[in-house]
Design a protein around this motif. Structure first.
Motif, PDB file in Angstrom:
ATOM      1  N   ARG A  72       1.031  -4.169   4.754  1.00 43.80           N
ATOM      2  CA  ARG A  72       1.083  -3.347   3.533  1.00 43.80           C
ATOM      3  C   ARG A  72       2.136  -3.858   2.558  1.00 43.80           C
ATOM      4  N   GLU A  73       3.200  -4.447   3.107  1.00 46.96           N
ATOM      5  CA  GLU A  73       4.304  -4.882   2.269  1.00 46.96           C
ATOM      6  C   GLU A  73       3.837  -5.963   1.294  1.00 46.96           C
ATOM      7  N   GLY A  74       4.207  -5.801   0.048  1.00 47.04           N
ATOM      8  CA  GLY A  74       3.854  -6.787  -0.962  1.00 47.04           C
ATOM      9  C   GLY A  74       2.498  -6.586  -1.598  1.00 47.04           C
ATOM     10  N   MET A  75       1.715  -5.620  -1.097  1.00 49.11           N
ATOM     11  CA  MET A  75       0.423  -5.352  -1.709  1.00 49.11           C
ATOM     12  C   MET A  75       0.615  -4.691  -3.076  1.00 49.11           C
ATOM     13  N   ILE A  81      -2.773   1.571  -1.680  1.00 49.97           N
ATOM     14  CA  ILE A  81      -3.368   2.898  -1.554  1.00 49.97           C
ATOM     15  C   ILE A  81      -4.693   2.814  -0.805  1.00 49.97           C
ATOM     16  N   ALA A  82      -5.519   1.809  -1.148  1.00 47.42           N
ATOM     17  CA  ALA A  82      -6.800   1.642  -0.457  1.00 47.42           C
ATOM     18  C   ALA A  82      -6.576   1.372   1.024  1.00 47.42           C
ATOM     19  N   PHE A  83      -5.593   0.541   1.345  1.00 48.56           N
ATOM     20  CA  PHE A  83      -5.287   0.251   2.743  1.00 48.56           C
ATOM     21  C   PHE A  83      -4.880   1.524   3.470  1.00 48.56           C
ATOM     22  N   ASP A  84      -3.993   2.305   2.849  1.00 50.20           N
ATOM     23  CA  ASP A  84      -3.518   3.535   3.480  1.00 50.20           C
ATOM     24  C   ASP A  84      -4.664   4.521   3.681  1.00 50.20           C
ATOM     25  N   PRO A 351       8.459   4.176  -8.558  1.00 46.39           N
ATOM     26  CA  PRO A 351       7.457   4.657  -7.600  1.00 46.39           C
ATOM     27  C   PRO A 351       7.211   3.716  -6.440  1.00 46.39           C
ATOM     28  N   GLY A 352       7.168   4.321  -5.256  1.00 47.07           N
ATOM     29  CA  GLY A 352       6.785   3.593  -4.063  1.00 47.07           C
ATOM     30  C   GLY A 352       5.277   3.577  -3.920  1.00 47.07           C
ATOM     31  N   LYS A 353       4.796   3.523  -2.684  1.00 43.17           N
ATOM     32  CA  LYS A 353       3.356   3.449  -2.444  1.00 43.17           C
ATOM     33  C   LYS A 353       2.771   4.854  -2.349  1.00 43.17           C
ATOM     34  N   ASN A 371       9.324   6.141 -16.269  1.00 48.66           N
ATOM     35  CA  ASN A 371       8.640   5.493 -15.158  1.00 48.66           C
ATOM     36  C   ASN A 371       9.011   4.017 -15.175  1.00 48.66           C
ATOM     37  N   LEU A 372       9.721   3.561 -14.149  1.00 52.41           N
ATOM     38  CA  LEU A 372      10.142   2.161 -14.071  1.00 52.41           C
ATOM     39  C   LEU A 372       9.031   1.234 -13.592  1.00 52.41           C
ATOM     40  N   ARG A 373       7.938   1.806 -13.065  1.00 52.35           N
ATOM     41  CA  ARG A 373       6.727   1.053 -12.703  1.00 52.35           C
ATOM     42  C   ARG A 373       6.959  -0.011 -11.628  1.00 52.35           C
ATOM     43  N   THR A 374       7.968   0.157 -10.816  1.00 46.02           N
ATOM     44  CA  THR A 374       8.188  -0.771  -9.711  1.00 46.02           C
ATOM     45  C   THR A 374       8.949  -0.058  -8.617  1.00 46.02           C
ATOM     46  N   GLN A 375       8.704  -0.474  -7.395  1.00 50.66           N
ATOM     47  CA  GLN A 375       9.403   0.100  -6.252  1.00 50.66           C
ATOM     48  C   GLN A 375      10.795  -0.495  -6.091  1.00 50.66           C
TER      49      GLN A 375
END
Length: 461
Positions: A72-75, A81-84, A351-353, A371-375
């Motif tokens: 999941r990391e780096g997706m 979200i689709a993976f989860d 935001p995270g995943k 919204n910083l748009r990055t984790q």
């Protein structure tokens, strides 16, 4: 007395918002059963509800998801979200459905109250209403319901109308359909084994098939849905009593500070403070703000040597802290954002995943934060966002407007009233005009705040 069956995936951020609702039903004399993960048995029992553990095949510990699924990391967000959805939420749905059906069959259950990602309920809702208990969704994540101008869920994009919006959303819908094809295929596979047929629509789009949705926020925080039926109801967030954490020895610094910025990564996604906590500490090290960190259980020593303007503890007395907080920096958990807004505190979100990109998008759309748009934001990006939010009064005013809406919302009593109407067979959980303003195509008032008023701006000086 009614028989209320709660059902939730075994994820802390999904179980926790349902606990105060369960307690409300228990306190008024209903028989409440709560189907979720085994590790939540004590938390459920503390509400007075009867805990029933999910089957082992459907149970998991959300704290171990990153180690269990390192891919999941780096997706990108939408692929993550689709993976989860496929691996964490959809594939356990067969066992969820079996456990849910057994409880409804073997007990006096008048209604099922579920979290939106408990897809066993999506399968259960495929039955004719005459052959099942009513299903009410407790909206503890951003509302995934169709509406004009909306991008596919998971993109983290605000609505866009007109021809440009239509083109944008058509292109994104086609791309998302490809990305989510394995998710829907898995859902149909699971549904075939459970009920002998495919779902009647995409698994993510199952909410319109529920009997009602009680969204745990206020209309001013959610995109307009002019065509939404009266079965979509806003009850406002329902917070449990804050944990009785003691004040740290440095608490007088909070009370004396001119500007307090609070940052946390929550109690689950906190194993790597370099995502958000450390960039915040570094970005605000030379500011005039007192930076207050809650590590969520991570030892404070893991943060290293702290600048003179930083105070940290594993846990803090949140009700008292937010009374002094000027800005909240978060990775975008829905419950934490609602809690901040209930206190009129604006936000900066990295935001995270999961659903967090959608939460962050609504923060920006509602005018309540950046919204910083990055984790993994840089220290400079955080510093700039904090300076913007603390010096432009429009953010605080927007947050305060939503705080007033939350204070006036119906809460647990309103959610229970909606459930009672569904049990009684009412066609509408509330009159359609109850949220007529939200069912308007006009833009949100909160997002059009005037930034020219400089009163009440404390900034970082």
């Amino acid at each position: 007395m009614s028989g209320i069956l709660f059902a939730s995936v075994p994820v802390h951020g999904h179980v926790s918002p349902l606990l105060p609702l369960a307690r409300h039903f228990v306190d008024r004399g209903d028989h409440v059963t709560f189907l979720t993960g085994a590790r939540f048995a004590d938390a459920v029992s503390a509400t007075g509800a009867e805990h029933v553990a999910l089957p082992e095949a459907a149970d998991f510990d959300d704290r171990t998801v990153s180690s269990k699924y390192p891919e999941r990391e780096g997706m990108p967000a939408v692929k993550a979200i689709a993976f989860d959805f496929e691996h964490i939420f959809v594939r356990p749905a067969e066992q969820q459905y079996a456990a849910l059906s057994a409880l409804v069959t073997g007990a006096d259950v008048d209604v099922v109250v579920c979290d939106p990602l408990f897809f066993g309920a999506a399968i259960y809702a495929e039955h004719s209403p005459a052959d099942r208990a009513p299903v009410v969704v407790a909206g503890l994540v951003p509302l995934n319901y169709p509406g004009p101008g909306l991008a596919p869920f998971g993109m983290g994009l605000a609505p866009m109308g007109g021809l440009a919006g239509s083109i944008r959303n058509t292109i994104l819908a086609a791309a998302t359909k490809r990305i989510f094809r394995p998710v829907n295929a898995a859902a149909d596979e699971v549904a075939h084994r459970a009920i002998g047929r495919s779902l009647s629509g995409a698994v993510l789009d199952w909410l319109p098939r529920a009997d009602a949705i009680g969204q745990l926020t206020v209309p001013t925080f959610e995109y307009r849905r002019p065509d939404a039926p009266a079965s979509v109801v806003f009850t406002g967030p329902v917070s449990a009593a804050a944990a009785p954490h003691a004040r740290p020895e440095w608490w007088r610094d909070v009370e004396a500070a001119r500007t307090v910025v609070h940052v946390t990564q929550g109690t689950i996604a906190n194993d790597d403070p370099s995502e958000l906590i450390l960039p915040t500490i570094h970005g605000l090290a030379d500011s005039g703000a007192l930076v207050v960190v809650a590590t969520g259980g991570l030892p404070v020593q893991a943060l290293g040597t702290l600048p003179v303007n930083v105070r940290a503890a594993e846990f803090l007395p949140y009700d008292e802290l937010f009374a002094h907080t000027d800005l909240f920096i978060t990775n975008g958990g829905y419950g934490g954002v609602q809690y901040s807004l209930s206190h009129g505190v604006p936000l900066v979100v990295a935001p995270g995943k999961e659903d967090k990109v959608e939460v962050a998008a609504r923060v920006a759309w509602s005018g309540t934060g950046v919204n910083l748009r990055t984790q993994r934001p840089t220290a400079a990006a955080i510093k700039g966002a904090v300076e913007r939010v603390t010096t432009e009064p429009r953010y605080r005013r927007a947050a305060q407007r939503i705080a007033a809406d939350i204070a006036a919302s119906s809460g647990a009593a309103g959610f229970a009233a909606m459930v009672d109407r569904i049990i009684a067979g009412a066609e509408e959980p509330f009159p359609a005009q109850s949220f007529a303003g939200w069912r308007s195509s006009s833009p949100a008032s909160a997002s059009s705040s005037d930034s020219s008023d400089s009163s009440n701006s404390r900034g970082l000086t």
